[in-house]
Every structure is written in structure tokens, then in C-alpha cells.
Design a protein around this motif. Structure first.
Motif, PDB file in Angstrom:
ATOM      1  N   SER A 216     -31.093 -32.157  72.112  1.00 56.42           N
ATOM      2  CA  SER A 216     -31.620 -31.069  71.161  1.00 56.42           C
ATOM      3  C   SER A 216     -31.752 -29.717  71.747  1.00 56.42           C
ATOM      4  CB  SER A 216     -33.148 -31.605  70.948  1.00 56.42           C
ATOM      5  OG  SER A 216     -33.964 -31.393  71.841  1.00 56.42           O
ATOM      6  N   LYS A 217     -31.753 -29.702  73.065  1.00 50.86           N
ATOM      7  CA  LYS A 217     -31.590 -28.387  73.817  1.00 50.86           C
ATOM      8  C   LYS A 217     -30.173 -28.504  74.449  1.00 50.86           C
ATOM      9  CE  LYS A 217     -36.483 -28.295  75.414  1.00 50.86           C
ATOM     10  NZ  LYS A 217     -37.112 -28.322  76.503  1.00 50.86           N
ATOM     11  N   TYR A 218     -29.294 -28.532  73.720  1.00 54.52           N
ATOM     12  CA  TYR A 218     -28.085 -28.916  74.036  1.00 54.52           C
ATOM     13  C   TYR A 218     -27.329 -27.783  75.128  1.00 54.52           C
ATOM     14  CZ  TYR A 218     -22.739 -29.753  73.413  1.00 54.52           C
ATOM     15  OH  TYR A 218     -21.578 -30.014  73.716  1.00 54.52           O
ATOM     16  N   ALA A 219     -27.758 -26.594  74.573  1.00 50.37           N
ATOM     17  CA  ALA A 219     -27.385 -25.281  75.242  1.00 50.37           C
ATOM     18  C   ALA A 219     -28.508 -24.526  75.735  1.00 50.37           C
ATOM     19  CB  ALA A 219     -26.069 -24.703  74.656  1.00 50.37           C
ATOM     20  N   ASP A 220     -29.704 -25.105  75.985  1.00 49.06           N
ATOM     21  CA  ASP A 220     -30.762 -24.204  76.433  1.00 49.06           C
ATOM     22  C   ASP A 220     -30.940 -24.263  77.882  1.00 49.06           C
ATOM     23  OD1 ASP A 220     -33.040 -22.872  76.618  1.00 49.06           O
ATOM     24  OD2 ASP A 220     -34.448 -24.350  75.675  1.00 49.06           O
ATOM     25  N   PHE A 221     -30.577 -23.132  78.416  1.00 49.38           N
ATOM     26  CA  PHE A 221     -30.592 -22.996  80.040  1.00 49.38           C
ATOM     27  C   PHE A 221     -31.908 -22.346  80.605  1.00 49.38           C
ATOM     28  CE2 PHE A 221     -26.279 -23.022  78.697  1.00 49.38           C
ATOM     29  CZ  PHE A 221     -25.576 -24.060  79.682  1.00 49.38           C
ATOM     30  N   THR A 222     -32.877 -22.205  79.622  1.00 45.91           N
ATOM     31  CA  THR A 222     -34.184 -21.717  80.015  1.00 45.91           C
ATOM     32  C   THR A 222     -35.122 -22.700  79.921  1.00 45.91           C
ATOM     33  OG1 THR A 222     -34.660 -21.228  77.646  1.00 45.91           O
ATOM     34  CG2 THR A 222     -33.645 -19.195  79.147  1.00 45.91           C
ATOM     35  N   GLY A 223     -36.249 -22.532  80.722  1.00 49.21           N
ATOM     36  CA  GLY A 223     -37.480 -23.554  80.725  1.00 49.21           C
ATOM     37  C   GLY A 223     -37.100 -24.436  81.675  1.00 49.21           C
ATOM     38  N   ARG A 224     -37.957 -25.650  81.727  1.00 52.47           N
ATOM     39  CA  ARG A 224     -37.906 -26.501  82.707  1.00 52.47           C
ATOM     40  C   ARG A 224     -37.706 -28.136  82.253  1.00 52.47           C
ATOM     41  NH1 ARG A 224     -41.992 -23.808  86.564  1.00 52.47           N
ATOM     42  NH2 ARG A 224     -42.443 -25.795  87.464  1.00 52.47           N
ATOM     43  N   ALA A 225     -37.272 -28.932  83.087  1.00 54.71           N
ATOM     44  CA  ALA A 225     -36.954 -30.119  82.984  1.00 54.71           C
ATOM     45  C   ALA A 225     -37.627 -30.995  84.131  1.00 54.71           C
ATOM     46  CB  ALA A 225     -35.292 -30.584  82.861  1.00 54.71           C
ATOM     47  N   SER A 226     -38.450 -32.261  83.794  1.00 56.79           N
ATOM     48  CA  SER A 226     -39.001 -32.973  84.541  1.00 56.79           C
ATOM     49  C   SER A 226     -37.975 -33.734  85.330  1.00 56.79           C
ATOM     50  CB  SER A 226     -40.034 -33.577  83.883  1.00 56.79           C
ATOM     51  OG  SER A 226     -39.252 -34.706  82.936  1.00 56.79           O
ATOM     52  N   ARG A 227     -38.498 -34.377  86.264  1.00 56.00           N
ATOM     53  CA  ARG A 227     -37.623 -34.957  87.237  1.00 56.00           C
ATOM     54  C   ARG A 227     -37.192 -36.236  86.426  1.00 56.00           C
ATOM     55  NH1 ARG A 227     -39.540 -36.524  93.178  1.00 56.00           N
ATOM     56  NH2 ARG A 227     -41.454 -36.684  91.980  1.00 56.00           N
ATOM     57  N   SER A 228     -38.003 -36.872  85.616  1.00 57.46           N
ATOM     58  CA  SER A 228     -37.773 -38.164  84.914  1.00 57.46           C
ATOM     59  C   SER A 228     -36.857 -37.750  83.594  1.00 57.46           C
ATOM     60  CB  SER A 228     -39.030 -38.781  84.273  1.00 57.46           C
ATOM     61  OG  SER A 228     -39.665 -37.633  83.406  1.00 57.46           O
ATOM     62  N   GLU A 229     -37.067 -36.573  83.134  1.00 59.18           N
ATOM     63  CA  GLU A 229     -36.040 -36.185  82.240  1.00 59.18           C
ATOM     64  C   GLU A 229     -34.515 -35.918  82.584  1.00 59.18           C
ATOM     65  OE1 GLU A 229     -35.092 -32.091  79.077  1.00 59.18           O
ATOM     66  OE2 GLU A 229     -36.973 -32.447  79.953  1.00 59.18           O
ATOM     67  N   TYR A 230     -34.260 -35.241  83.785  1.00 58.72           N
ATOM     68  CA  TYR A 230     -33.270 -35.143  84.154  1.00 58.72           C
ATOM     69  C   TYR A 230     -32.674 -36.542  84.632  1.00 58.72           C
ATOM     70  CZ  TYR A 230     -29.403 -34.219  87.476  1.00 58.72           C
ATOM     71  OH  TYR A 230     -28.194 -33.978  88.071  1.00 58.72           O
ATOM     72  N   TRP A 231     -33.093 -37.324  85.401  1.00 61.64           N
ATOM     73  CA  TRP A 231     -32.662 -38.481  85.912  1.00 61.64           C
ATOM     74  C   TRP A 231     -32.406 -39.460  84.842  1.00 61.64           C
ATOM     75  CZ3 TRP A 231     -30.018 -38.359  90.240  1.00 61.64           C
ATOM     76  CH2 TRP A 231     -30.291 -37.384  90.987  1.00 61.64           C
ATOM     77  N   TRP A 232     -33.206 -39.588  83.802  1.00 59.34           N
ATOM     78  CA  TRP A 232     -32.786 -40.572  82.751  1.00 59.34           C
ATOM     79  C   TRP A 232     -31.573 -39.961  81.983  1.00 59.34           C
ATOM     80  CZ3 TRP A 232     -34.301 -45.076  82.964  1.00 59.34           C
ATOM     81  CH2 TRP A 232     -35.720 -45.528  83.290  1.00 59.34           C
ATOM     82  N   PHE A 233     -31.430 -38.740  81.831  1.00 60.61           N
ATOM     83  CA  PHE A 233     -30.341 -38.320  81.172  1.00 60.61           C
ATOM     84  C   PHE A 233     -29.128 -38.468  82.048  1.00 60.61           C
ATOM     85  CE2 PHE A 233     -27.344 -35.075  79.958  1.00 60.61           C
ATOM     86  CZ  PHE A 233     -27.124 -35.395  78.607  1.00 60.61           C
ATOM     87  N   PHE A 234     -29.279 -38.262  83.392  1.00 57.79           N
ATOM     88  CA  PHE A 234     -28.082 -38.569  84.399  1.00 57.79           C
ATOM     89  C   PHE A 234     -27.523 -40.118  84.111  1.00 57.79           C
ATOM     90  CE2 PHE A 234     -26.712 -39.925  88.320  1.00 57.79           C
ATOM     91  CZ  PHE A 234     -25.661 -39.124  88.707  1.00 57.79           C
ATOM     92  N   LEU A 235     -28.574 -41.019  84.038  1.00 56.20           N
ATOM     93  CA  LEU A 235     -28.475 -42.446  83.979  1.00 56.20           C
ATOM     94  C   LEU A 235     -27.534 -42.559  82.846  1.00 56.20           C
ATOM     95  CD1 LEU A 235     -28.696 -45.226  85.267  1.00 56.20           C
ATOM     96  CD2 LEU A 235     -30.791 -45.328  83.694  1.00 56.20           C
ATOM     97  N   PHE A 236     -28.024 -42.237  81.668  1.00 55.37           N
ATOM     98  CA  PHE A 236     -27.294 -42.261  80.321  1.00 55.37           C
ATOM     99  C   PHE A 236     -25.979 -41.710  80.367  1.00 55.37           C
ATOM    100  CE2 PHE A 236     -25.874 -39.877  76.575  1.00 55.37           C
ATOM    101  CZ  PHE A 236     -25.738 -41.047  75.714  1.00 55.37           C
ATOM    102  N   VAL A 237     -25.699 -40.580  80.815  1.00 53.43           N
ATOM    103  CA  VAL A 237     -24.296 -40.075  80.901  1.00 53.43           C
ATOM    104  C   VAL A 237     -23.396 -41.183  81.750  1.00 53.43           C
ATOM    105  CG1 VAL A 237     -22.956 -38.054  81.721  1.00 53.43           C
ATOM    106  CG2 VAL A 237     -24.959 -37.887  80.391  1.00 53.43           C
ATOM    107  N   PHE A 238     -24.163 -41.291  83.162  1.00 51.51           N
ATOM    108  CA  PHE A 238     -23.261 -42.140  84.071  1.00 51.51           C
ATOM    109  C   PHE A 238     -22.781 -43.583  83.294  1.00 51.51           C
ATOM    110  CE2 PHE A 238     -23.113 -45.568  87.184  1.00 51.51           C
ATOM    111  CZ  PHE A 238     -22.067 -45.194  87.977  1.00 51.51           C
ATOM    112  N   LEU A 239     -23.845 -44.185  82.657  1.00 50.31           N
ATOM    113  CA  LEU A 239     -23.559 -45.747  82.025  1.00 50.31           C
ATOM    114  C   LEU A 239     -22.620 -45.589  80.892  1.00 50.31           C
ATOM    115  CD1 LEU A 239     -26.887 -47.398  82.624  1.00 50.31           C
ATOM    116  CD2 LEU A 239     -25.044 -47.632  83.510  1.00 50.31           C
ATOM    117  N   ALA A 240     -22.744 -44.241  80.021  1.00 48.04           N
ATOM    118  CA  ALA A 240     -21.929 -44.169  78.727  1.00 48.04           C
ATOM    119  C   ALA A 240     -20.378 -43.594  79.215  1.00 48.04           C
ATOM    120  CB  ALA A 240     -22.577 -43.149  78.028  1.00 48.04           C
ATOM    121  N   SER A 241     -20.578 -42.965  80.204  1.00 52.73           N
ATOM    122  CA  SER A 241     -18.923 -42.493  80.777  1.00 52.73           C
ATOM    123  C   SER A 241     -18.584 -43.811  81.375  1.00 52.73           C
ATOM    124  CB  SER A 241     -19.159 -41.665  81.669  1.00 52.73           C
ATOM    125  OG  SER A 241     -19.745 -40.367  81.428  1.00 52.73           O
TER     126      SER A 241
END
Length: 107
Positions: free
Chosen positions: A12-37
């Protein structure tokens, strides 16, 4: 933040480069991208490439927001271009605890 929430927020924040992302938000998304790739590449190489291309901007955006959460600029991602050392430095930055409110926080 759960696995599903992380994926929804990052897309939903596809190209939003402002604000903050929690550690869990980043690493869960990283896991999703890794597994889906991994999965899409096993099905077909072109499909894997298309998925990587589709998730490139959200991955850069969530990394910038994660760096903001550690009181760093998103431009620190350019350190990835330094062989080996750059990857290690980014890994350390991305695994650090969140810092207190900073200039990266939107009001």
C-alpha cells in the motif's frame, strides 16, 4: 506486525519513501519477497524476473523507511554497491533497534 499486515502495508506504500518502518515490517516483507522470488523462479525463470521487477520499488521504499527508523537517510542504500563491506554494514543498520523520533517522522 504480522506477516500479512507487513505485506499489505508495504504494497500500500508502494513508492512511499517517507516515514518509518518497524523492524518486523521490514523483515516480514523481506521474507515474503525472498520466498516468493524463490518460488516463482522455480516455476519459470521469466516469472521470477517479473516478480523481482515488480517488487523492486516496494523493497527500496521499505528499506528507506527502515533506515529512517534507525535515524539514517534512505540514501545509505547506495552502500550496497561496495562489495562485501556494504552488505555487512547494511545488515547491521537494518537489524538495529528503532531510535527515538527523528526528522524522518511525519507529523
Amino acid at each position: 506486525m504480522t506477516f500479512q499486515e507487513s505485506i499489505l502495508v508495504c504494497f500500500s506504500k508502494y513508492a512511499d519513501f517517507t516515514g518509518r518502518a518497524s523492524r518486523s515490517e521490514y523483515w516480514w516483507f523481506f521474507l515474503f519477497v525472498f520466498l516468493a522470488s524463490l518460488g516463482t523462479s522455480m516455476v519459470h525463470e521469466v516469472l521470477g524476473g517479473l516478480f523481482a521487477l515488480a517488487t523492486l520499488v516496494p523493497s527500496i521504499a521499505v528499506t528507506a523507511r527502515r533506515l529512517h527508523d534507525t535515524n539514517r537517510s534512505g540514501w545509505w542504500q547506495l552502500i550496497y554497491f561496495v562489495p562485501v563491506i556494504g552488505w555487512i554494514v547494511m545488515l547491521v543498520f537494518l537489524t538495529q533497534d528503532s531510535k527515538s523520533e527523528s526528522a524522518w517522522t511525519q507529523a
